[in-house]
Design an enzyme around this catalytic site. Sequence first.
Site, PDB file in Angstrom:
ATOM      1  N   LYS A  23       0.581  -0.613   0.353  1.00  0.00           N
ATOM      2  CA  LYS A  23      -0.093  -0.054  -0.409  1.00  0.00           C
ATOM      3  C   LYS A  23       0.783   1.686   0.404  1.00  0.00           C
ATOM      4  CE  LYS A  23      -2.531   3.124   3.459  1.00  0.00           C
ATOM      5  NZ  LYS A  23      -1.459   3.287   4.174  1.00  0.00           N
ATOM      6  N   ASN A  24       2.092   2.083   1.277  1.00  0.00           N
ATOM      7  CA  ASN A  24       2.173   2.190   1.273  1.00  0.00           C
ATOM      8  C   ASN A  24       3.599   2.941   0.323  1.00  0.00           C
ATOM      9  OD1 ASN A  24       0.949   3.397   3.140  1.00  0.00           O
ATOM     10  ND2 ASN A  24       2.727   3.263   4.696  1.00  0.00           N
ATOM     11  N   ARG A  93      -3.997  10.796   3.898  1.00  0.00           N
ATOM     12  CA  ARG A  93      -3.767  11.533   3.589  1.00  0.00           C
ATOM     13  C   ARG A  93      -2.441  11.402   2.268  1.00  0.00           C
ATOM     14  NH1 ARG A  93      -1.075  14.451   7.136  1.00  0.00           N
ATOM     15  NH2 ARG A  93       1.267  14.338   7.148  1.00  0.00           N
ATOM     16  N   CYS A 117      -5.130   9.013   8.517  1.00  0.00           N
ATOM     17  CA  CYS A 117      -5.387   8.741   9.650  1.00  0.00           C
ATOM     18  C   CYS A 117      -5.311   9.581  10.989  1.00  0.00           C
ATOM     19  CB  CYS A 117      -4.582   7.417   9.658  1.00  0.00           C
ATOM     20  SG  CYS A 117      -5.519   5.591   8.892  1.00  0.00           S
ATOM     21  N   ARG A 122       0.613  15.818  12.475  1.00  0.00           N
ATOM     22  CA  ARG A 122       0.990  14.858  11.441  1.00  0.00           C
ATOM     23  C   ARG A 122       1.521  16.646  10.682  1.00  0.00           C
ATOM     24  NH1 ARG A 122      -1.776  10.021   9.009  1.00  0.00           N
ATOM     25  NH2 ARG A 122       0.005   9.485   8.120  1.00  0.00           N
ATOM     26  N   PRO A 123       2.233  16.863  10.675  1.00  0.00           N
ATOM     27  CA  PRO A 123       2.730  18.022  10.300  1.00  0.00           C
ATOM     28  C   PRO A 123       3.354  18.341   9.018  1.00  0.00           C
ATOM     29  CG  PRO A 123       4.195  18.394  12.087  1.00  0.00           C
ATOM     30  CD  PRO A 123       3.813  16.892  11.974  1.00  0.00           C
ATOM     31  N   ASP A 125       5.357  20.347   7.045  1.00  0.00           N
ATOM     32  CA  ASP A 125       7.453  21.580   7.396  1.00  0.00           C
ATOM     33  C   ASP A 125       8.293  20.875   6.683  1.00  0.00           C
ATOM     34  OD1 ASP A 125       7.229  19.338   9.860  1.00  0.00           O
ATOM     35  OD2 ASP A 125       8.618  21.236  10.497  1.00  0.00           O
ATOM     36  N   ASP A 306       3.960   0.907  12.057  1.00  0.00           N
ATOM     37  CA  ASP A 306       2.948   0.603  11.340  1.00  0.00           C
ATOM     38  C   ASP A 306       2.358  -0.750  13.033  1.00  0.00           C
ATOM     39  OD1 ASP A 306       2.269   2.575  10.294  1.00  0.00           O
ATOM     40  OD2 ASP A 306       3.320   1.773   8.268  1.00  0.00           O
ATOM     41  N   ARG A 398      -9.272   0.844   3.497  1.00  0.00           N
ATOM     42  CA  ARG A 398      -7.809   1.642   3.263  1.00  0.00           C
ATOM     43  C   ARG A 398      -7.018   0.679   2.708  1.00  0.00           C
ATOM     44  NH1 ARG A 398      -6.158   5.101   6.541  1.00  0.00           N
ATOM     45  NH2 ARG A 398      -4.928   5.765   4.882  1.00  0.00           N
TER      46      ARG A 398
HETATM   47  N1  EPU Z   1       6.842  14.932  11.171  1.00  0.00           N
HETATM   48  C1  EPU Z   1       7.377  15.845  10.648  1.00  0.00           C
HETATM   49  N2  EPU Z   1       7.241  17.104   9.643  1.00  0.00           N
HETATM   50  C2  EPU Z   1       7.219  16.300   8.468  1.00  0.00           C
HETATM   51  C3  EPU Z   1       6.662  14.961   8.286  1.00  0.00           C
HETATM   52  C4  EPU Z   1       6.649  14.181   9.022  1.00  0.00           C
HETATM   53  O1  EPU Z   1       7.556  16.972  11.845  1.00  0.00           O
HETATM   54  O2  EPU Z   1       6.978  17.280   7.331  1.00  0.00           O
HETATM   55  C5  EPU Z   1       7.184  13.659  11.567  1.00  0.00           C
HETATM   56  C6  EPU Z   1       5.645  13.264  12.055  1.00  0.00           C
HETATM   57  O3  EPU Z   1       4.625  14.187  12.766  1.00  0.00           O
HETATM   58  C7  EPU Z   1       6.065  12.289  12.812  1.00  0.00           C
HETATM   59  C8  EPU Z   1       7.037  11.472  11.332  1.00  0.00           C
HETATM   60  O4  EPU Z   1       8.050  12.674  11.471  1.00  0.00           O
HETATM   61  O5  EPU Z   1       6.045  12.079  14.050  1.00  0.00           O
HETATM   62  C9  EPU Z   1       6.927  10.321  10.608  1.00  0.00           C
HETATM   63  O6  EPU Z   1       6.164  10.901   9.989  1.00  0.00           O
HETATM   64  P1  EPU Z   1       6.836   9.997   8.272  1.00  0.00           P
HETATM   65  O7  EPU Z   1       6.284  12.140   7.073  1.00  0.00           O
HETATM   66  O8  EPU Z   1       7.911   9.448   8.245  1.00  0.00           O
HETATM   67  O9  EPU Z   1       5.293   9.766   7.835  1.00  0.00           O
HETATM   68  P2  EPU Z   1       4.283   9.531   6.760  1.00  0.00           P
HETATM   69  O10 EPU Z   1       4.960   9.984   5.052  1.00  0.00           O
HETATM   70  O11 EPU Z   1       3.389  10.273   6.832  1.00  0.00           O
HETATM   71  C10 EPU Z   1       4.259   7.114   6.098  1.00  0.00           C
HETATM   72  C11 EPU Z   1       3.776   6.137   6.482  1.00  0.00           C
HETATM   73  C12 EPU Z   1       2.781   5.741   7.710  1.00  0.00           C
HETATM   74  C13 EPU Z   1       4.032   4.756   8.686  1.00  0.00           C
HETATM   75  C14 EPU Z   1       5.248   6.857   8.414  1.00  0.00           C
HETATM   76  C15 EPU Z   1       5.736   5.974   9.203  1.00  0.00           C
HETATM   77  C16 EPU Z   1       2.573   6.469   3.624  1.00  0.00           C
HETATM   78  C17 EPU Z   1       1.020   7.061   3.480  1.00  0.00           C
HETATM   79  N3  EPU Z   1       2.332   6.435   4.738  1.00  0.00           N
HETATM   80  O12 EPU Z   1       3.598   8.442   6.541  1.00  0.00           O
HETATM   81  O13 EPU Z   1       1.960   4.187   7.295  1.00  0.00           O
HETATM   82  O14 EPU Z   1       3.088   4.727   9.446  1.00  0.00           O
HETATM   83  O15 EPU Z   1       5.545   6.426   6.885  1.00  0.00           O
HETATM   84  O16 EPU Z   1       7.206   4.733   8.729  1.00  0.00           O
HETATM   85  O17 EPU Z   1       3.499   5.858   3.552  1.00  0.00           O
HETATM   86  C18 EPU Z   1       0.237   3.313   7.618  1.00  0.00           C
HETATM   87  O18 EPU Z   1       0.119   2.643   6.933  1.00  0.00           O
HETATM   88  O19 EPU Z   1      -0.829   3.145   8.820  1.00  0.00           O
HETATM   89  C19 EPU Z   1       0.508   5.088   7.372  1.00  0.00           C
HETATM   90  C20 EPU Z   1       0.592   5.921   8.987  1.00  0.00           C
END
Ligand code: EPU
Length: 418
Positions: A23-24, A93, A117, A122-123, A125, A306, A398
């Site tokens: 999925k991801n 997302r 989710c 989930r910023p 920045d 996850d 999802r």
């Molecule tokens: N973060 C920041 N600023 C940013 C981006 C991230 O502070 O600009 C912080 C987040 O708040 C969090 C951490 O960095 O505390 C990790 O965030 P990351 O950006 O790595 O996660 P993501 O890209 O939002 C993806 C997966 C998630 C998975 C995470 C961590 C996708 C679509 N989502 O999320 O998957 O938990 O990486 O491995 O690929 C799931 O599949 O259930 C799921 C939530």
Amino acid sequence: MSEKIIIEGGYELEGEVRISGAKNATVALIPATVLASSVVTIYDVPDISDVEALSDILRSLNVEVNRQKDHLIIDPSKIKNIDLVQDNVTKLRASYYFMGALLGRFKKVKIKMPGGCFLGPRPIDLHLKGFKALGAEVKLDDDGIYEISANELLGTNIYLDFPSVGATINIMMAAIFANGRTVIENSAKEPEIVDLAIMLNKMGAKVRGAGTDEIIIDGVSSLGGCFHEIIPDRIEAGTYIVIAAACAKKMKITNIIPHHLEGLISKLEDANVAMELGDDSITIVGNKEIKAIKIKTQPYPGFATDLQSLLGAFLTQAKGVSMIEETIYPERFKYCEELNKMGANIKVKSPVCFIEGVSQLKGTEVSATDLRCGAALIIAGLLAKGTTTISNAYHIYRGYENIVEKLRNLNARIWEEK
Ligand code: EPU
């Protein structure tokens, strides 16, 4: 699709299950197709609602999308850079990958803030920091609509304060056509990022270093089409592995990349789970006494956030007190409340939770507050005495292809409410 999943627990599972495409990875590969000027065919695309939602967004950009069995044929040759401000964008997302992809392709994107989710704040920045470093201007209006544009995107060095998966992917896509070289330092190393880089390179991009903490992108002037097969879903694989460890006499999980699951496998070994590893499969032999363990979630190759809720459900059956420390999303413990309704004994002191085993779980009404909470409740429902009703099952659809059918094939008594 129906909203509730109902499980009659306490039955032993057995058999073989094949893992679907990741999925991801899929949710990044689909937006990435807007960078191509001809047809991209993606194989082993999971039949999950996030794929439907992203395909709809592509269609709203005048991109042709056709599904044939497990593959998606995407023709972006007549794409139009239309503002993405409709509700279908905020539904998930991963729609934010259109930020980097459309910025890369058109040097301009207008898009509403995505949903997805709830796992705590989930910023984005770091994504925006990357776009700005490439020369883009970022505006956000009161309705949560971002307008990101540049006269020219220029390669540069971008250091990420945290190895964010989303920021790494978004910046990679924005930099594909930038002038010169972009280097993403402290980049995320997840296998889904490597899969995206492989597909982009098949399309003609020049991306090196994916899977390490430094990704180098040399700008090119255009990308063509390609054929690409998605890697297996390591989180779906982990889910069935934990289901097997919790509820099966013997279960074989096929179409996996064992190397992607090392964090989980090592923890299950600590918990006394018996496993036999094949080249692309794993067999779990259940029924041993489970030991309490300590887990700390970390960016890949560490233990995946996850998977922590799944272990949370499993460890209700361990002897002693287990501990999970969540370092990625410190508030990702909503599932614990639901498990406690079923008779678990879990105390949450974010970012840590303590799970006291052994609990005889009892079926009751619970709610999937997010995708992986839903998966944890399925494990709990399979373990529990009596009937468990999981509401808000749409979260589960999802991310898990045919989960009810796959589990029924493994002898589970599970159905969707019509
Ligand atoms: N973060 C920041 N600023 C940013 C981006 C991230 O502070 O600009 C912080 C987040 O708040 C969090 C951490 O960095 O505390 C990790 O965030 P990351 O950006 O790595 O996660 P993501 O890209 O939002 C993806 C997966 C998630 C998975 C995470 C961590 C996708 C679509 N989502 O999320 O998957 O938990 O990486 O491995 O690929 C799931 O599949 O259930 C799921 C939530």
